[in-house]
Scaffold this motif. Structure first.
Motif, PDB file in Angstrom:
ATOM      1  N   LEU A 179       3.457 -28.900  28.453  1.00 58.98           N
ATOM      2  CA  LEU A 179       2.557 -27.898  27.898  1.00 58.98           C
ATOM      3  C   LEU A 179       1.251 -28.567  27.498  1.00 58.98           C
ATOM      4  N   ALA A 181      -1.992 -27.804  24.543  1.00 61.76           N
ATOM      5  CA  ALA A 181      -2.659 -26.999  23.516  1.00 61.76           C
ATOM      6  C   ALA A 181      -4.116 -27.448  23.454  1.00 61.76           C
ATOM      7  N   PRO A 195      -4.760 -20.120  24.137  1.00 61.37           N
ATOM      8  CA  PRO A 195      -3.326 -19.971  24.362  1.00 61.37           C
ATOM      9  C   PRO A 195      -2.720 -21.267  24.920  1.00 61.37           C
ATOM     10  N   VAL A 196      -1.509 -21.577  24.501  1.00 55.52           N
ATOM     11  CA  VAL A 196      -0.806 -22.752  25.012  1.00 55.52           C
ATOM     12  C   VAL A 196      -0.441 -22.499  26.473  1.00 55.52           C
ATOM     13  N   PRO A 212      -0.967 -17.642  29.722  1.00 55.87           N
ATOM     14  CA  PRO A 212      -0.276 -18.551  28.804  1.00 55.87           C
ATOM     15  C   PRO A 212       1.014 -19.078  29.430  1.00 55.87           C
ATOM     16  N   LEU A 216       7.334 -18.920  26.800  1.00 60.41           N
ATOM     17  CA  LEU A 216       7.277 -19.793  25.629  1.00 60.41           C
ATOM     18  C   LEU A 216       7.490 -18.964  24.363  1.00 60.41           C
ATOM     19  N   SER A 218       7.138 -17.481  20.903  1.00 63.60           N
ATOM     20  CA  SER A 218       5.881 -17.300  20.170  1.00 63.60           C
ATOM     21  C   SER A 218       5.786 -18.221  18.963  1.00 63.60           C
ATOM     22  N   ALA A 221       4.886 -21.635  20.326  1.00 66.74           N
ATOM     23  CA  ALA A 221       3.481 -21.620  20.741  1.00 66.74           C
ATOM     24  C   ALA A 221       2.569 -21.756  19.531  1.00 66.74           C
ATOM     25  N   GLN A 225      -0.210 -24.786  18.635  1.00 66.06           N
ATOM     26  CA  GLN A 225      -1.614 -24.577  18.285  1.00 66.06           C
ATOM     27  C   GLN A 225      -1.937 -25.163  16.913  1.00 66.06           C
ATOM     28  N   GLU A 247       7.827 -30.033  26.111  1.00 60.15           N
ATOM     29  CA  GLU A 247       8.781 -29.100  25.528  1.00 60.15           C
ATOM     30  C   GLU A 247      10.176 -29.620  25.875  1.00 60.15           C
TER      31      GLU A 247
END
Length: 372
Positions: A179, A181, A195-196, A212, A216, A218, A221, A225, A247
């Motif tokens: 991922l 950020a 958004p990630v 996004p 994922l 929320s 995520a 962030q 992740e």
């Protein structure tokens, strides 16, 4: 801006609507940004006199890479030139050992790691955890899979030490995906978070970014962030910060790398966000109010275009543009060489499978791996 690559080219483009006068320090006149910027100085960013002469008359200095020596940046600051991000922040993107030590100190989750001295020390590091394989990285200079080795025994561990720089050993993380950020922070502390995204790598090089990140959680995520925003604040980052993440299979996020400049994982924002990473980087380094980072569409997919066997892409444009009128193509003006990043495409829409197929087809057709 120091550095004449595609990141500088696209940052310059984002400054044009604001009337920003853009000056570039580039290695050669053929560099991606040097082809389009009006005020170009050709010189070596590692030479302090060259940097000082370049910076004279500039309101602020920023970068499209992390390689300018920190002592040179401190000299510019002593001359009264704002440097953003500053050397005390940038060192965490220049040196992976410094980065890991700082992230440990501020309690940021990372893979198990330590600096190792020789292959025998690598074996000891492996034994302290779950054994081989382990990841070895030179602390400076690596990118796009370069300077990174997957080591399966101490016998395979000699090569990283030949560079003559410290070597960082890390556990090989059991991750389900990568991922990123992306955030932007201004000198007075305003910050925005994009958004990630999910970043898909092929042979150590970013291939596709999905914004996004599909599926994922929320809460996770939000954690990513918040983590990126906290890192930016703790390190004093000004401008764009990309936090590359793993992740894990057990639902955690671990920090892999940091980049303090516009980043490949943020290229989707050119067409998929209200304010792109490049526009917000310009705003941040000039201490202007930051723009809205929210997405314009439900899904945006970025696919890198790598060089293949077809250097003339004009006829590929005819096919791609006719097939997908919503397609956005961004080429960097580089000579086409096999495996080299020469551009990217962005697609967007409400159906993720359709958006992914359109991006993959366009990138493949431009490269020459798809011919129909």
């Amino acid at each position: 801006m120091v550095g004449g690559g595609q990141l500088a080219r696209m940052t310059h483009e984002a400054g044009i609507p604001l009337g920003i006068k853009f000056k570039l320090l580039s290695d050669t006149p053929q560099d991606s940004a040097a082809q389009v910027v009006g005020d170009v100085v050709i010189g070596d960013y590692r030479d302090l006199d060259t940097l000082r002469a370049f910076a004279r008359g500039c309101d602020v200095i920023t970068f499209d890479h992390e390689h300018v020596p920190a002592e040179h940046l401190r000299a510019l600051e002593a001359d009264g030139i704002p440097v953003r991000p500053g050397p005390d922040a940038l060192v965490h993107a220049q040196d992976k050992g410094v980065m890991r030590a700082k992230l440990d100190a501020i309690d940021v989750p990372c893979p198990r790691h330590r600096i190792v001295s020789d292959p025998a020390d690598v074996e000891r590091f492996a034994a302290e955890g779950d054994g081989f394989p382990v990841i070895l990285k030179t602390v400076r200079g690596g990118y796009d899979g370069k300077g990174v080795w997957v080591v399966r025994s101490s016998k395979d561990a000699a090569e990283p030490f030949r560079a003559g720089v410290p070597v960082l050993a890390e556990e090989k993380v059991d991750f389900v995906r990568e991922l990123a950020a992306n955030i932007v922070r201004s000198p007075h502390g305003q910050a925005v978070a994009y958004p990630v995204v999910e970043s898909i790598q092929v042979d150590g090089v970013c291939d596709t970014v999905i914004a996004p990140a599909p599926g994922l959680d929320s809460e996770l995520a939000g954690q990513a962030q918040e983590l990126a925003l906290r890192i930016a604040q703790e390190l004093g980052v000004v401008g764009h910060l990309a936090v590359e993440l793993f992740e894990t299979a057990d639902g955690r996020i671990l920090v892999n790398e940091l980049a303090m400049r516009p980043h490949n994982s943020g290229h989707w924002t050119q067409d998929g966000a209200i304010t792109s990473q490049f526009a917000n980087h310009v705003r941040a380094v000039l201490d202007l109010p930051l723009g809205d980072p929210r997405p314009r569409a439900r899904w945006t997919v970025m696919a890198n275009v790598l060089g293949g066997d077809y250097p003339d892409m004009y006829y590929a444009y005819l096919h791609c543009m006719a097939r997908d009128p919503q397609l956005k193509i961004h080429m960097y003006g580089k000579d086409v060489k096999p495996g080299r990043k020469v551009g990217h495409v962005n697609t967007y829409g409400d159906d993720l499978a359709d958006v992914r197929e359109r991006a993959a087809h366009a990138a493949g057709y431009l490269r020459g791996t798809i011919t129909e």
